[in-house]
Scaffold this motif. Structure first.
Motif, PDB file in Angstrom:
ATOM      1  N   ARG A  37     -29.733   1.505 -98.362  1.00  0.00           N
ATOM      2  CA  ARG A  37     -30.595   2.659 -98.135  1.00  0.00           C
ATOM      3  C   ARG A  37     -30.627   2.979 -96.658  1.00  0.00           C
ATOM      4  O   ARG A  37     -30.298   2.154 -95.823  1.00  0.00           O
ATOM      5  CB  ARG A  37     -31.979   2.456 -98.720  1.00  0.00           C
ATOM      6  N   VAL A  38     -31.005   4.185 -96.375  1.00  0.00           N
ATOM      7  CA  VAL A  38     -31.074   4.662 -95.002  1.00  0.00           C
ATOM      8  C   VAL A  38     -32.490   4.446 -94.495  1.00  0.00           C
ATOM      9  O   VAL A  38     -33.472   4.701 -95.200  1.00  0.00           O
ATOM     10  CB  VAL A  38     -30.691   6.154 -94.925  1.00  0.00           C
ATOM     11  N   ALA A  39     -32.589   3.946 -93.261  1.00  0.00           N
ATOM     12  CA  ALA A  39     -33.891   3.702 -92.646  1.00  0.00           C
ATOM     13  C   ALA A  39     -33.797   3.965 -91.152  1.00  0.00           C
ATOM     14  O   ALA A  39     -32.709   4.049 -90.585  1.00  0.00           O
ATOM     15  CB  ALA A  39     -34.333   2.259 -92.900  1.00  0.00           C
ATOM     16  N   VAL A  40     -34.962   4.068 -90.542  1.00  0.00           N
ATOM     17  CA  VAL A  40     -35.063   4.192 -89.093  1.00  0.00           C
ATOM     18  C   VAL A  40     -35.979   3.073 -88.605  1.00  0.00           C
ATOM     19  O   VAL A  40     -37.077   2.883 -89.139  1.00  0.00           O
ATOM     20  CB  VAL A  40     -35.641   5.554 -88.669  1.00  0.00           C
ATOM     21  N   ILE A  41     -35.486   2.325 -87.638  1.00  0.00           N
ATOM     22  CA  ILE A  41     -36.294   1.283 -87.017  1.00  0.00           C
ATOM     23  C   ILE A  41     -36.698   1.787 -85.634  1.00  0.00           C
ATOM     24  O   ILE A  41     -35.837   2.102 -84.810  1.00  0.00           O
ATOM     25  CB  ILE A  41     -35.530  -0.042 -86.893  1.00  0.00           C
ATOM     26  N   SER A  42     -37.996   1.907 -85.405  1.00  0.00           N
ATOM     27  CA  SER A  42     -38.519   2.334 -84.109  1.00  0.00           C
ATOM     28  C   SER A  42     -38.951   1.098 -83.335  1.00  0.00           C
ATOM     29  O   SER A  42     -39.630   0.218 -83.878  1.00  0.00           O
ATOM     30  CB  SER A  42     -39.718   3.258 -84.291  1.00  0.00           C
ATOM     31  N   ILE A  43     -38.552   1.041 -82.075  1.00  0.00           N
ATOM     32  CA  ILE A  43     -38.791  -0.152 -81.256  1.00  0.00           C
ATOM     33  C   ILE A  43     -39.384   0.266 -79.919  1.00  0.00           C
ATOM     34  O   ILE A  43     -38.892   1.202 -79.291  1.00  0.00           O
ATOM     35  CB  ILE A  43     -37.465  -0.905 -81.003  1.00  0.00           C
ATOM     36  N   ILE A  44     -40.423  -0.425 -79.496  1.00  0.00           N
ATOM     37  CA  ILE A  44     -40.970  -0.242 -78.154  1.00  0.00           C
ATOM     38  C   ILE A  44     -40.891  -1.585 -77.442  1.00  0.00           C
ATOM     39  O   ILE A  44     -41.420  -2.591 -77.927  1.00  0.00           O
ATOM     40  CB  ILE A  44     -42.418   0.266 -78.184  1.00  0.00           C
ATOM     41  N   VAL A  45     -40.203  -1.586 -76.305  1.00  0.00           N
ATOM     42  CA  VAL A  45     -40.012  -2.811 -75.530  1.00  0.00           C
ATOM     43  C   VAL A  45     -40.904  -2.747 -74.302  1.00  0.00           C
ATOM     44  O   VAL A  45     -40.730  -1.885 -73.440  1.00  0.00           O
ATOM     45  CB  VAL A  45     -38.531  -2.981 -75.105  1.00  0.00           C
ATOM     46  N   GLU A  46     -41.868  -3.654 -74.238  1.00  0.00           N
ATOM     47  CA  GLU A  46     -42.779  -3.731 -73.099  1.00  0.00           C
ATOM     48  C   GLU A  46     -42.425  -4.880 -72.164  1.00  0.00           C
ATOM     49  O   GLU A  46     -42.914  -4.934 -71.044  1.00  0.00           O
ATOM     50  CB  GLU A  46     -44.220  -3.886 -73.594  1.00  0.00           C
ATOM     51  N   ASN A  47     -41.591  -5.815 -72.644  1.00  0.00           N
ATOM     52  CA  ASN A  47     -41.196  -6.982 -71.856  1.00  0.00           C
ATOM     53  C   ASN A  47     -39.682  -6.953 -71.681  1.00  0.00           C
ATOM     54  O   ASN A  47     -38.939  -7.229 -72.617  1.00  0.00           O
ATOM     55  CB  ASN A  47     -41.639  -8.267 -72.568  1.00  0.00           C
ATOM     56  N   SER A  48     -39.237  -6.635 -70.481  1.00  0.00           N
ATOM     57  CA  SER A  48     -37.792  -6.497 -70.238  1.00  0.00           C
ATOM     58  C   SER A  48     -37.038  -7.818 -70.413  1.00  0.00           C
ATOM     59  O   SER A  48     -35.815  -7.810 -70.577  1.00  0.00           O
ATOM     60  CB  SER A  48     -37.535  -5.917 -68.850  1.00  0.00           C
ATOM     61  N   ASP A  49     -37.736  -8.946 -70.410  1.00  0.00           N
ATOM     62  CA  ASP A  49     -37.081 -10.236 -70.646  1.00  0.00           C
ATOM     63  C   ASP A  49     -36.501 -10.338 -72.062  1.00  0.00           C
ATOM     64  O   ASP A  49     -35.636 -11.167 -72.319  1.00  0.00           O
ATOM     65  CB  ASP A  49     -38.060 -11.397 -70.422  1.00  0.00           C
ATOM     66  N   SER A  50     -36.964  -9.484 -72.983  1.00  0.00           N
ATOM     67  CA  SER A  50     -36.502  -9.523 -74.371  1.00  0.00           C
ATOM     68  C   SER A  50     -35.305  -8.616 -74.624  1.00  0.00           C
ATOM     69  O   SER A  50     -34.729  -8.645 -75.716  1.00  0.00           O
ATOM     70  CB  SER A  50     -37.646  -9.121 -75.307  1.00  0.00           C
ATOM     71  N   ILE A  51     -34.901  -7.836 -73.644  1.00  0.00           N
ATOM     72  CA  ILE A  51     -33.850  -6.833 -73.860  1.00  0.00           C
ATOM     73  C   ILE A  51     -32.507  -7.475 -74.209  1.00  0.00           C
ATOM     74  O   ILE A  51     -31.802  -7.004 -75.108  1.00  0.00           O
ATOM     75  CB  ILE A  51     -33.736  -5.893 -72.649  1.00  0.00           C
ATOM     76  N   GLU A  52     -32.140  -8.550 -73.550  1.00  0.00           N
ATOM     77  CA  GLU A  52     -30.853  -9.183 -73.833  1.00  0.00           C
ATOM     78  C   GLU A  52     -30.782  -9.675 -75.279  1.00  0.00           C
ATOM     79  O   GLU A  52     -29.787  -9.449 -75.979  1.00  0.00           O
ATOM     80  CB  GLU A  52     -30.599 -10.337 -72.867  1.00  0.00           C
ATOM     81  N   THR A  53     -31.842 -10.319 -75.740  1.00  0.00           N
ATOM     82  CA  THR A  53     -31.873 -10.804 -77.124  1.00  0.00           C
ATOM     83  C   THR A  53     -31.878  -9.631 -78.101  1.00  0.00           C
ATOM     84  O   THR A  53     -31.187  -9.664 -79.123  1.00  0.00           O
ATOM     85  CB  THR A  53     -33.108 -11.696 -77.354  1.00  0.00           C
ATOM     86  N   LEU A  54     -32.634  -8.585 -77.789  1.00  0.00           N
ATOM     87  CA  LEU A  54     -32.662  -7.394 -78.640  1.00  0.00           C
ATOM     88  C   LEU A  54     -31.262  -6.785 -78.751  1.00  0.00           C
ATOM     89  O   LEU A  54     -30.811  -6.468 -79.851  1.00  0.00           O
ATOM     90  CB  LEU A  54     -33.642  -6.367 -78.078  1.00  0.00           C
ATOM     91  N   ASN A  55     -30.589  -6.633 -77.633  1.00  0.00           N
ATOM     92  CA  ASN A  55     -29.245  -6.062 -77.661  1.00  0.00           C
ATOM     93  C   ASN A  55     -28.282  -6.920 -78.480  1.00  0.00           C
ATOM     94  O   ASN A  55     -27.410  -6.389 -79.178  1.00  0.00           O
ATOM     95  CB  ASN A  55     -28.714  -5.851 -76.245  1.00  0.00           C
ATOM     96  N   GLN A  56     -28.431  -8.226 -78.439  1.00  0.00           N
ATOM     97  CA  GLN A  56     -27.580  -9.104 -79.250  1.00  0.00           C
ATOM     98  C   GLN A  56     -27.856  -8.911 -80.735  1.00  0.00           C
ATOM     99  O   GLN A  56     -26.928  -8.870 -81.551  1.00  0.00           O
ATOM    100  CB  GLN A  56     -27.771 -10.569 -78.855  1.00  0.00           C
ATOM    101  N   LEU A  57     -29.136  -8.788 -81.107  1.00  0.00           N
ATOM    102  CA  LEU A  57     -29.484  -8.547 -82.508  1.00  0.00           C
ATOM    103  C   LEU A  57     -28.878  -7.230 -83.002  1.00  0.00           C
ATOM    104  O   LEU A  57     -28.343  -7.154 -84.112  1.00  0.00           O
ATOM    105  CB  LEU A  57     -31.005  -8.519 -82.687  1.00  0.00           C
ATOM    106  N   LEU A  58     -28.955  -6.197 -82.164  1.00  0.00           N
ATOM    107  CA  LEU A  58     -28.399  -4.899 -82.547  1.00  0.00           C
ATOM    108  C   LEU A  58     -26.876  -4.954 -82.610  1.00  0.00           C
ATOM    109  O   LEU A  58     -26.267  -4.359 -83.500  1.00  0.00           O
ATOM    110  CB  LEU A  58     -28.873  -3.817 -81.571  1.00  0.00           C
ATOM    111  N   TYR A  59     -26.265  -5.685 -81.706  1.00  0.00           N
ATOM    112  CA  TYR A  59     -24.809  -5.859 -81.741  1.00  0.00           C
ATOM    113  C   TYR A  59     -24.384  -6.556 -83.031  1.00  0.00           C
ATOM    114  O   TYR A  59     -23.410  -6.158 -83.672  1.00  0.00           O
ATOM    115  CB  TYR A  59     -24.342  -6.644 -80.517  1.00  0.00           C
ATOM    116  N   ASP A  60     -25.142  -7.575 -83.425  1.00  0.00           N
ATOM    117  CA  ASP A  60     -24.821  -8.308 -84.650  1.00  0.00           C
ATOM    118  C   ASP A  60     -24.926  -7.416 -85.894  1.00  0.00           C
ATOM    119  O   ASP A  60     -24.258  -7.673 -86.899  1.00  0.00           O
ATOM    120  CB  ASP A  60     -25.738  -9.528 -84.801  1.00  0.00           C
ATOM    121  N   ALA A  61     -25.769  -6.384 -85.833  1.00  0.00           N
ATOM    122  CA  ALA A  61     -25.969  -5.475 -86.967  1.00  0.00           C
ATOM    123  C   ALA A  61     -25.130  -4.203 -86.837  1.00  0.00           C
ATOM    124  O   ALA A  61     -25.318  -3.251 -87.597  1.00  0.00           O
ATOM    125  CB  ALA A  61     -27.450  -5.112 -87.072  1.00  0.00           C
TER     126      ALA A  61
END
Length: 90
Positions: A4-28
């Motif tokens: 199914r089609v979905a939209v995931i909305s994300i707000i990043v307030e802690n820049s220390d999490s960006i690297e891990t977030l980008n890896q999760l998105l790369y994996d998907a």
């Protein structure tokens, strides 16, 4: 497996999490249709929107992993567009 089609909305307030977030998105990446990122410099946050076409389990797992990152908030909106696919048996 149905997708199914979905939209995931994300707000990043802690820049220390960006690297891990980008890896999760790369994996998907095989399921992601598109990604839009908006740096809101005046507030020191990043706003990201991910369009995805995947199984309910994959979408939920990705959203859950993102939501557990420190200083990251997420919401998922699901469409009623479901694609029925036959599973391949090898």
């Amino acid at each position: 497996m149905d997708t199914r089609v979905a939209v995931i909305s994300i707000i990043v307030e802690n820049s220390d999490s960006i690297e891990t977030l980008n890896q999760l998105l790369y994996d998907a990446r095989d399921h992601i249709i598109g990604r839009m990122g908006i740096p809101y410099r005046e507030k020191g946050i990043s706003i990201i929107s991910i369009a995805i076409d995947a199984s309910q389990d994959i979408i939920s797992a990705l959203s859950g992993k993102i939501g557990r990152l420190k200083g990251v908030s997420t919401k998922t909106a699901y469409s009623n567009v479901i694609t029925h696919t036959e599973e391949k048996h090898d």
